[in-house]
Scaffold this active site. Structure first.
Site, PDB file in Angstrom:
ATOM      1  N   ILE A   2       0.816  -1.219   0.000  1.00  0.00           N
ATOM      2  CA  ILE A   2       0.000   0.000   0.000  1.00  0.00           C
ATOM      3  C   ILE A   2       0.846   1.263   0.000  1.00  0.00           C
ATOM      4  O   ILE A   2       0.305   2.373  -0.046  1.00  0.00           O
ATOM      5  CB  ILE A   2      -0.964   0.036   1.201  1.00  0.00           C
ATOM      6  CG1 ILE A   2      -0.186  -0.073   2.520  1.00  0.00           C
ATOM      7  CG2 ILE A   2      -2.016  -1.048   1.094  1.00  0.00           C
ATOM      8  CD1 ILE A   2      -1.079   0.087   3.749  1.00  0.00           C
ATOM      9  N   GLY A   3       2.161   1.127   0.061  1.00  0.00           N
ATOM     10  CA  GLY A   3       3.006   2.317   0.063  1.00  0.00           C
ATOM     11  C   GLY A   3       4.470   1.951  -0.015  1.00  0.00           C
ATOM     12  O   GLY A   3       4.868   0.823   0.294  1.00  0.00           O
ATOM     13  N   GLY A  40      11.494   1.834   3.066  1.00  0.00           N
ATOM     14  CA  GLY A  40      11.088   0.489   2.696  1.00  0.00           C
ATOM     15  C   GLY A  40       9.662   0.473   2.171  1.00  0.00           C
ATOM     16  O   GLY A  40       9.219   1.425   1.520  1.00  0.00           O
ATOM     17  N   LYS A  87       5.005  -1.906   8.324  1.00  0.00           N
ATOM     18  CA  LYS A  87       6.095  -1.121   7.743  1.00  0.00           C
ATOM     19  C   LYS A  87       7.363  -1.970   7.783  1.00  0.00           C
ATOM     20  O   LYS A  87       7.892  -2.274   8.849  1.00  0.00           O
ATOM     21  CB  LYS A  87       6.281   0.165   8.554  1.00  0.00           C
ATOM     22  CG  LYS A  87       7.355   1.106   8.061  1.00  0.00           C
ATOM     23  CD  LYS A  87       7.342   2.366   8.950  1.00  0.00           C
ATOM     24  CE  LYS A  87       8.452   3.318   8.588  1.00  0.00           C
ATOM     25  NZ  LYS A  87       8.443   4.514   9.469  1.00  0.00           N
ATOM     26  N   ASP A 145      10.628  15.724  11.700  1.00  0.00           N
ATOM     27  CA  ASP A 145      10.414  15.266  10.316  1.00  0.00           C
ATOM     28  C   ASP A 145       8.942  15.389   9.930  1.00  0.00           C
ATOM     29  O   ASP A 145       8.358  14.481   9.340  1.00  0.00           O
ATOM     30  CB  ASP A 145      10.899  13.827  10.152  1.00  0.00           C
ATOM     31  CG  ASP A 145      11.109  13.449   8.680  1.00  0.00           C
ATOM     32  OD1 ASP A 145      11.245  14.372   7.850  1.00  0.00           O
ATOM     33  OD2 ASP A 145      11.131  12.251   8.361  1.00  0.00           O
TER      34      ASP A 145
END
Length: 644
Positions: A331-332, A337, A353, A450
């Site tokens: 999905i991403g 990664g 993730k 970030d």
């Protein structure tokens, strides 16, 4: 001479008495294995008084029923407090009641009810579990824990796996879902919680069987999960472990020891004081690991007290729910990664993730994220559910965000049309609330470092949730700023003092937030921004329009029908206040939140922003005059001083 004789009599007698009393205390207590406090809450999300009261009632009900049933009971109070207990299948009712009574008291001590909405605790002969969500009938293999001890002869591991498989087959067809070995195998057992069915029991025990290889060469080990458990002891070592004594054995042994107590009655005050001190010490050390290898399951590399709030999950489970990280579940993807969607055995959708070997986020950043986010809970922060570090794999498991990240919608021409001004405004306010929690309201003062559109995730209601805490830093109570030689972040969002001097503070996050606000209003990226007539950054372009008195031109044309010019200009104004060159000129995030929530149009005058965050202006273009402050007619200027 008499004093010396009394002293020589007192000392060994006293030591013998203390040994006996300490042995009595320990022998009458169930042996604690492990516990997990789950769903930690903070501030406004804390469990309400109604749930806390129901939880007390629930635990009292479970404790009182433990001696009357058959070693298992589940109950619910007002559809918001669910709990169950499970005792080892072969123990009597009195031992079961004693264990559950201890568990109901200790679980609230270890997991205070005003901070945690669910918890689980294991002992050698019982398990207790509660939650504010209905978990009955759901097979759950995490959180899990194990303990292993001793060394045995090689070549036994295959036999152990075969033995456990056979015992599993017998357990799943029995009413009690419990199977214990016989004779020399009497310390080997498997058991399932009876709220699940036989298929669920088979799944859970088979999952455990796949991880027996972890205990290769060990004489004794146990493995526990919410829905099932296993215990093994190599037959030749059975005699090395004292069997659990029953109440009658203790009573007989105790009667002979009472005589010793009579001998030292003259020093009763000292003895009682010593007993009290011993009891306090016992309570203090009771929660410490009691063996040389007792840990959270699959927590290799990050085991420490700071990260124990986070549940661990085995690699095999993540491989199963993503079909070995198949592309169809992807999905991403980013520099860190790939992200995969999966469904846990309990039915929850999650995002996995998976860090690549050449990920920009190294092991230290991963540990930092685990430790920090496990301590942070807010509706505008993404929730980290668990992690896995096995072999070369580094994986984080988050709550699933069905609407992906903000950049996915904001910078796509087709998807832009689906987020009108009301949605974008709520996203801006939600991000501000999340940052405010990090900076002021959490038990840690955290600088994210970030903040960017791809790190803002959106749930099913388009509520924003700040994610990716790999670069975050926790500040001390009196700490204002810090500096680093390693500049890490994303081009276009980094504050100038951080990019040039390595200095970061709360105002660094405020700068990044200002860039986000301008991106949300315009629908354009700050990085890679380009207009034929303005080869510059989005921030610089916004400042140019502001000085020309034409800031509304920055607005995404899609927002024209769903917004008002005053709202758009106000947000641009706030964005420019946040990206000012001098950090001291930028407002605090609490002041920003006040501005966003206040309908008044009286805001301070923005000063020159930092232009170093985008493309360099070409020589052919006229350079902007920036020695003065700029304003537009629609906004009144004042000496507004936001609270800090």
């Amino acid at each position: 001479m008499m004093v010396s004789s009394l002293r020589s009599l007192y000392i060994p007698t006293f030591l013998l008495l203390m040994t006996w009393l300490s042995h009595q205390i320990v022998s009458q207590q169930p042996l604690y294995y492990h516990h997990f406090c789950l769903n930690i809450t903070q501030d406004q999300d804390a469990p309400d008084d109604n749930y806390q009261a129901n939880l007390v009632t629930l635990l009292s009900s479970l404790s009182s029923s433990a001696g009357n049933g058959d070693g298992f009971n589940k109950t619910a109070i007002d559809s918001n407090a669910y709990g169950l207990y499970l005792c080892q299948g072969d123990i009597d009712a009195s031992h079961c009641k004693s264990c559950i009574s201890t568990a109901t008291e200790e679980i609230l001590w270890r997991c205070p009810k005003d901070r945690y909405s669910s918890a689980i605790i294991w002992y050698d002969i019982c398990m207790l579990r509660y939650s504010n969500e209905n978990f009955f009938g759901i097979v759950t293999t995490y959180p899990s824990a194990y303990h292993a001890q001793g060394i045995t002869e090689p070549g036994q591991d295959g036999k152990v796996e075969d033995l456990m498989i056979n015992m599993t087959q017998e357990a799943i067809v029995s009413y009690s879902m419990f199977k214990k070995g016989e004779g020399s195998l009497s310390n080997i057992l498997v058991q399932c919680s009876r709220d699940i069915n036989s298929d669920g029991c088979g799944y859970c025990l088979n999952w455990m069987t796949r991880h027996i290889w972890r205990f290769a060469g060990r004489q004794r080990w146990w493995l526990v999960a919410p829905s099932c458990s296993m215990r093994y002891e190599f037959p030749e070592s059975v005699g090395a472990v004292a069997p659990r004594r029953n109440v009658a054995d203790r009573r007989n042994e105790g009667s002979s020891k009472i005589a010793i107590l009579c001998i030292v009655c003259g020093i009763g005050v000292i003895a009682l004081r010593s007993c009290f001190m011993l009891w306090c010490h016992y309570r203090k050390v009771k929660g410490r690991p009691k063996t040389e290898d007792s840990r959270v399951l699959f927590h290799d590399g990050v085991q420490n007290k700071e990260s124990m709030d986070l549940a661990m999950i085995p690699l095999r489970t993540l491989q199963d729910i993503t079909v070995n990280f198949s592309d169809q579940y992807k999905i991403g993807k980013g520099g860190f990664g790939t992200v995969y969607k999966g469904i846990l055995p309990d039915g929850r959708n999650v995002a996995v993730k998976r860090m690549s070997n050449n990920s920009k986020q190294g092991l230290e950043e991963l540990k930092n994220e685990i430790i920090l986010i496990a301590k942070l809970q807010h509706k505008n922060l993404v929730r980290l559910l668990s992690c896995c570090l096995e072999g070369n794999e580094k994986l984080l498991v988050y709550e699933y965000m069905p609407n992906a990240s903000l950049d996915f919608h904001l910078f796509d021409k087709e998807k832009q049309t689906q987020i009108d001004w009301s949605i974008r405004k709520n996203i801006i306010i939600g991000i501000a609330k999340g940052i405010l929690y990090l900076h002021q309201d959490s038990r840690l003062r955290v600088i994210h470092r970030d903040l960017k559109a791809s790190n803002i995730l959106l749930d099913h209601d388009m509520t924003p949730k700040i994610s990716d805490f790999g670069l975050a830093r926790a500040f001390g109570e009196d700490q204002i700023q810090a500096n680093t030689r390693r500049i890490a972040g994303t081009h276009g969002y980094i504050a100038p003092e951080y990019a040039m001097e390595g200095l970061f503070s709360e105002k660094s996050d405020v700068f990044s937030f200002g860039v986000l606000v301008l991106e949300i209003v315009s629908g354009k990226r700050n990085t890679g921004f380009y207009l034929s007539e303005h080869g510059t950054s989005l921030v610089a372009y916004a400042w140019r329009l502001w000085c020309e008195g034409n800031a509304v031109v920055l607005m995404d044309p899609i927002l024209e029908k769903s917004s008002t010019a005053s709202e758009i200009i106000k947000c641009i104004h706030i964005g420019l206040l946040c990206v000012q060159q001098n950090a001291a000129d930028r407002p605090t995030i609490s002041a920003v939140a006040l501005m966003l929530g206040n309908d008044a149009k009286v805001l301070p005058d923005p000063k020159q922003p930092a232009f170093a965050v985008g493309r360099t202006i070409t020589e052919q273009e006229p350079k902007l005059e920036t020695s003065k402050n700029c304003s537009i007619n629609q906004v009144t200027l004042s000496d507004f001083s936001p609270r800090s």
